[in-house]
Design a protein around this motif. Structure first.
Motif, PDB file in Angstrom:
ATOM      1  N   PRO A 110      -1.385 -12.214 -10.098  1.00 32.04           N
ATOM      2  CA  PRO A 110      -1.500 -13.379 -10.746  1.00 32.04           C
ATOM      3  C   PRO A 110      -2.480 -13.400 -11.903  1.00 32.04           C
ATOM      4  N   THR A 111      -3.189 -12.293 -12.060  1.00 32.79           N
ATOM      5  CA  THR A 111      -3.920 -12.221 -13.454  1.00 32.79           C
ATOM      6  C   THR A 111      -3.568 -11.343 -14.343  1.00 32.79           C
ATOM      7  N   PHE A 112      -2.340 -11.008 -14.305  1.00 36.77           N
ATOM      8  CA  PHE A 112      -1.607 -10.014 -15.163  1.00 36.77           C
ATOM      9  C   PHE A 112      -1.914 -10.373 -16.538  1.00 36.77           C
ATOM     10  N   GLU A 113      -1.678 -11.787 -16.879  1.00 40.40           N
ATOM     11  CA  GLU A 113      -1.626 -11.812 -18.403  1.00 40.40           C
ATOM     12  C   GLU A 113      -3.125 -11.676 -18.917  1.00 40.40           C
ATOM     13  N   SER A 114      -4.292 -11.681 -18.191  1.00 36.60           N
ATOM     14  CA  SER A 114      -5.704 -11.581 -18.669  1.00 36.60           C
ATOM     15  C   SER A 114      -6.147  -9.973 -18.265  1.00 36.60           C
ATOM     16  N   ASP A 115      -5.322  -9.260 -17.414  1.00 36.74           N
ATOM     17  CA  ASP A 115      -6.029  -7.967 -16.991  1.00 36.74           C
ATOM     18  C   ASP A 115      -4.817  -6.823 -16.720  1.00 36.74           C
ATOM     19  N   GLY A 116      -3.659  -7.309 -16.889  1.00 35.56           N
ATOM     20  CA  GLY A 116      -2.490  -6.233 -16.646  1.00 35.56           C
ATOM     21  C   GLY A 116      -2.295  -5.856 -15.275  1.00 35.56           C
ATOM     22  N   THR A 117      -3.072  -6.567 -14.302  1.00 37.09           N
ATOM     23  CA  THR A 117      -2.969  -6.180 -12.699  1.00 37.09           C
ATOM     24  C   THR A 117      -1.428  -6.102 -12.352  1.00 37.09           C
ATOM     25  N   VAL A 118      -1.067  -4.819 -11.542  1.00 34.83           N
ATOM     26  CA  VAL A 118       0.511  -5.018 -11.069  1.00 34.83           C
ATOM     27  C   VAL A 118       0.178  -4.455  -9.697  1.00 34.83           C
ATOM     28  N   ALA A 158       5.735   7.409  10.274  1.00 33.98           N
ATOM     29  CA  ALA A 158       6.930   7.833  11.125  1.00 33.98           C
ATOM     30  C   ALA A 158       7.869   8.941  10.491  1.00 33.98           C
ATOM     31  N   ALA A 159       8.471   9.648  11.455  1.00 32.91           N
ATOM     32  CA  ALA A 159       9.391  10.674  10.733  1.00 32.91           C
ATOM     33  C   ALA A 159      10.615   9.981  10.407  1.00 32.91           C
ATOM     34  N   GLY A 160      11.368  10.627   9.589  1.00 32.64           N
ATOM     35  CA  GLY A 160      12.703  10.045   8.978  1.00 32.64           C
ATOM     36  C   GLY A 160      12.114   9.590   7.650  1.00 32.64           C
ATOM     37  N   SER A 161      13.555   9.146   6.931  1.00 35.27           N
ATOM     38  CA  SER A 161      13.365   8.517   5.498  1.00 35.27           C
ATOM     39  C   SER A 161      14.283   7.508   5.439  1.00 35.27           C
ATOM     40  N   GLY A 162      14.020   6.441   6.268  1.00 34.99           N
ATOM     41  CA  GLY A 162      15.103   5.327   6.083  1.00 34.99           C
ATOM     42  C   GLY A 162      13.928   4.059   6.524  1.00 34.99           C
ATOM     43  N   HIS A 163      14.528   2.873   6.056  1.00 35.87           N
ATOM     44  CA  HIS A 163      14.052   1.556   6.517  1.00 35.87           C
ATOM     45  C   HIS A 163      12.648   1.298   6.235  1.00 35.87           C
ATOM     46  N   PHE A 164      12.002   1.762   5.057  1.00 39.46           N
ATOM     47  CA  PHE A 164      10.827   1.338   4.509  1.00 39.46           C
ATOM     48  C   PHE A 164      10.572  -0.018   4.309  1.00 39.46           C
ATOM     49  N   SER A 165      11.565  -0.729   3.694  1.00 41.15           N
ATOM     50  CA  SER A 165      11.531  -2.015   3.101  1.00 41.15           C
ATOM     51  C   SER A 165      10.613  -2.050   1.873  1.00 41.15           C
ATOM     52  N   LEU A 166       9.591  -2.341   2.115  1.00 42.05           N
ATOM     53  CA  LEU A 166       8.363  -2.258   0.985  1.00 42.05           C
ATOM     54  C   LEU A 166       8.641  -3.154  -0.445  1.00 42.05           C
ATOM     55  N   ARG A 167       9.364  -4.382   0.141  1.00 41.62           N
ATOM     56  CA  ARG A 167       9.350  -5.426  -0.974  1.00 41.62           C
ATOM     57  C   ARG A 167       8.048  -6.375  -1.192  1.00 41.62           C
ATOM     58  N   LEU A 168       7.720  -6.646  -2.273  1.00 42.68           N
ATOM     59  CA  LEU A 168       6.406  -7.092  -2.345  1.00 42.68           C
ATOM     60  C   LEU A 168       6.669  -8.824  -2.863  1.00 42.68           C
ATOM     61  N   LEU A 169       5.739  -9.610  -2.645  1.00 43.93           N
ATOM     62  CA  LEU A 169       5.852 -10.936  -3.046  1.00 43.93           C
ATOM     63  C   LEU A 169       4.239 -11.623  -3.135  1.00 43.93           C
ATOM     64  N   ILE A 170       3.847 -12.348  -4.065  1.00 48.75           N
ATOM     65  CA  ILE A 170       2.642 -12.893  -3.975  1.00 48.75           C
ATOM     66  C   ILE A 170       2.957 -14.461  -4.144  1.00 48.75           C
ATOM     67  N   ALA A 171       2.503 -15.227  -2.916  1.00 54.06           N
ATOM     68  CA  ALA A 171       2.796 -16.447  -3.011  1.00 54.06           C
ATOM     69  C   ALA A 171       1.505 -17.043  -2.327  1.00 54.06           C
ATOM     70  N   GLN A 172       1.040 -18.521  -2.246  1.00 51.72           N
ATOM     71  CA  GLN A 172       0.140 -19.008  -1.770  1.00 51.72           C
ATOM     72  C   GLN A 172      -1.283 -18.354  -1.636  1.00 51.72           C
ATOM     73  N   ASN A 173      -1.235 -17.412  -2.782  1.00 52.17           N
ATOM     74  CA  ASN A 173      -2.381 -16.715  -2.877  1.00 52.17           C
ATOM     75  C   ASN A 173      -2.628 -15.608  -1.822  1.00 52.17           C
ATOM     76  N   TYR A 174      -1.483 -15.110  -1.382  1.00 54.69           N
ATOM     77  CA  TYR A 174      -1.228 -14.079  -0.458  1.00 54.69           C
ATOM     78  C   TYR A 174      -0.407 -12.647  -0.780  1.00 54.69           C
ATOM     79  N   LEU A 175      -0.598 -11.706  -0.657  1.00 53.18           N
ATOM     80  CA  LEU A 175       0.473 -10.833  -0.555  1.00 53.18           C
ATOM     81  C   LEU A 175       1.409 -10.450   0.502  1.00 53.18           C
ATOM     82  N   PHE A 176       2.610 -10.819   0.400  1.00 54.17           N
ATOM     83  CA  PHE A 176       3.346 -10.600   1.448  1.00 54.17           C
ATOM     84  C   PHE A 176       4.249  -9.321   1.295  1.00 54.17           C
ATOM     85  N   VAL A 177       4.098  -8.541   2.284  1.00 49.53           N
ATOM     86  CA  VAL A 177       4.741  -6.991   2.185  1.00 49.53           C
ATOM     87  C   VAL A 177       5.869  -7.064   3.254  1.00 49.53           C
TER      88      VAL A 177
END
Length: 372
Positions: A110-118, A158-177
């Motif tokens: 949310p502060t990317f334009e001022s400090d470049g946070t990603v 966990a073992a294996g290499s599938g179903h990590f998901s790991l999509r990100l969303l910032i909404a309502q001042n929270y980080l949804f993962v």
């Protein structure tokens, strides 16, 4: 018996050479209404911008002309959408890139334009197999460098290499993962695991206060969530890969259980049955689902003004379905239109001017801009 809410409709792709846009190839795509509702029918052109190796996710960076693109094999690319310059971002973390593992998502803070946070997500090697993590850094678009990268959250390894998901969303001042079930199933029903659900965190990666189980979990009973987006009214929606059939679009509600692996509109890969969702089973049923699968690799809720027909609806890119699907945002949801893309669609992004950008999957995935 499996019910079919969505049936693939073969559509024709019309190639046109009459649209001028620099020297890039341009195609005109026609849509077809796939339900009996009075949905608008749209025509748009697509303009080629780049070819990306193993692209996975992308986000426009506010206040700039840049599109940040992740590559599953470990890279980050920065595209100047005005000049067309594409360059690699330095300072990226080392990733474990087997199967579905690798570099996953990137979104501006949310502060990317001022400090470049990603915020970024990726998979790293772990003694127990592999672990998804989320990091925070400052992206300097002038130098193309990630600085001060820190890991703020870790997925149960966990073992294996599938179903990590790991999509990100910032909404309502929270980080949804979004956290996949790692192809294990059972953790999605374990409130003490952070696998198989949507997590609600503070912006520094800690469990948000007021979460329903007093930990990171916001929902449970999810399988492999590769799309998450917020609607203009604040509702949060996810697109979720089912097993053999049963891909889902869901509106998420904190504290709800979405049923996996106890219920699904799909079947196991060995052909054995999974109980269908029922109105009395105690689980949150999908807003809509797809049998056979379209393999939703992403989700975008359109908020721009360039495409009137897309307004207040969800757009989903199909991997195995190789098409773009438009769905209403309601429960139950209605599929309005679908467009054949003739390629596996890995990522969608809305440009500041309302154009829709589409990234194909694979080693030579085309990056397209869609306009009316």
């Amino acid at each position: 018996m499996r019910r079919h809410l969505s049936v693939f409709i073969a559509l024709a792709t019309i190639v046109s050479s009459s649209v001028a846009c620099s020297s890039a190839p341009t195609q005109a795509i026609m849509s077809s209404t796939s339900s009996s509702s009075a949905a608008p029918t749209s025509e748009f052109t697509r303009i080629h911008h780049a070819t990306i190796n193993n692209g996975w996710a992308m986000s426009f960076l506010p206040g700039t002309d840049f599109l940040a693109i992740t590559q599953r094999t470990g890279g980050l690319q920065l595209l100047n959408r005005t000049t067309g310059e594409l360059r690699a971002i330095s300072g990226t973390p080392e990733v474990y890139s087997q199967g579905q593992a690798g570099m996953h998502d990137i979104i501006p803070g949310p502060t990317f334009e001022s400090d470049g946070t990603v915020y970024l997500s990726w998979v790293r090697a772990h003694a127990q197999g592999a672990q998804g993590v989320v990091g925070r850094a400052q992206l300097d678009t002038a130098t193309g460098a990630l600085n001060n990268l820190e890991i703020i959250w870790g997925q149960d390894p966990a073992a294996g290499s599938g179903h990590f998901s790991l999509r990100l969303l910032i909404a309502q001042n929270y980080l949804f993962v979004t956290s996949g079930d790692r192809q294990l199933g059972a953790p999605a029903q374990d409130i003490n695991s952070n696998l198989g659900g949507v997590l609600r965190l503070s912006l520094d990666g800690q469990a948000a206060p007021g979460n329903p189980w007093n930990n990171e979990r916001w929902t449970m009973g999810n399988r492999n969530i590769l799309g998450i987006a917020a609607a203009e009214n604040g509702d949060i929606w996810i697109s979720e890969m089912g097993p053999q059939g049963g891909d889902e679009l869901n509106k998420i509600v904190g504290g709800d259980n979405y049923g996996w692996p106890k219920t699904s509109m799909g079947s196991n890969y060995d052909g054995s049955d999974i109980p269908d969702h029922r109105s009395d089973d105690g689980f949150h049923a999908p807003a809509t689902y797809w049998v056979p699968s379209i393999s939703p690799g992403n989700l975008l809720i359109y908020t721009g003004a360039l495409f009137d027909a897309f307004s207040h609806s969800a757009l989903i890119g199909g991997l195995s379905g190789q098409r773009l699907v438009q769905v209403t945002l309601e429960e139950p949801a209605t599929e309005l239109n679908q467009w054949p893309m003739n390629a596996r669609i890995r990522a969608l992004a809305q440009a500041p001017d309302g154009a829709l950008w589409v990234l194909e999957d694979g080693e030579s995935g085309n990056l397209w801009e869609l306009r009316p």
